[in-house]
Design an enzyme around this catalytic site. Sequence first.
Site: not given
Ligand code: DGP
Length: 127
Positions: A100, A43, A113, A108
Amino acid sequence: METDHKSDYDNEFDPTCLFCRIVAGTLPSTQVYADETVVAFRDRHPAAPTHILVVPRRHISGINAPAAEDGALLHALIHAANSIARDEGLGERGYRLVWNVGPDAGQSVFHLHLHLLGGRSLGWPPG
Ligand code: DGP
């Protein structure tokens, strides 16, 4: 690690989706696991010392989407998450797996995921 897997697998792809682009290797990520169904990467905004996202290659909007109710897919995601947790040294200490769903849960990114969190004591109930 090779990240351009898209040509190897004939799966659904949404070019506007961040995680589809990460799976395809057109956006960078720190990948920790890949098989024919699942990709996992760290993440970008870690909420714990280990924070990994386990995603299907095919585009599914979330765990509440009808396409997510696929036993083989769910098995692949959970098997990958448990295997990664062991590889990350979390097998004994434990870890948390989180889906989530929707605004109250703070979803988001609308590509299914599974969050794998560990490496510290995780509070309960979550905030
Ligand atoms: P959620 O809030 O459950 O939809 O989690 C989305 C997650 O994705 C959040 O913890 C941050 C992560 N995230 C958002 N953009 C990126 C990205 O460009 N790269 C990576 N590795 N993670 C990301």
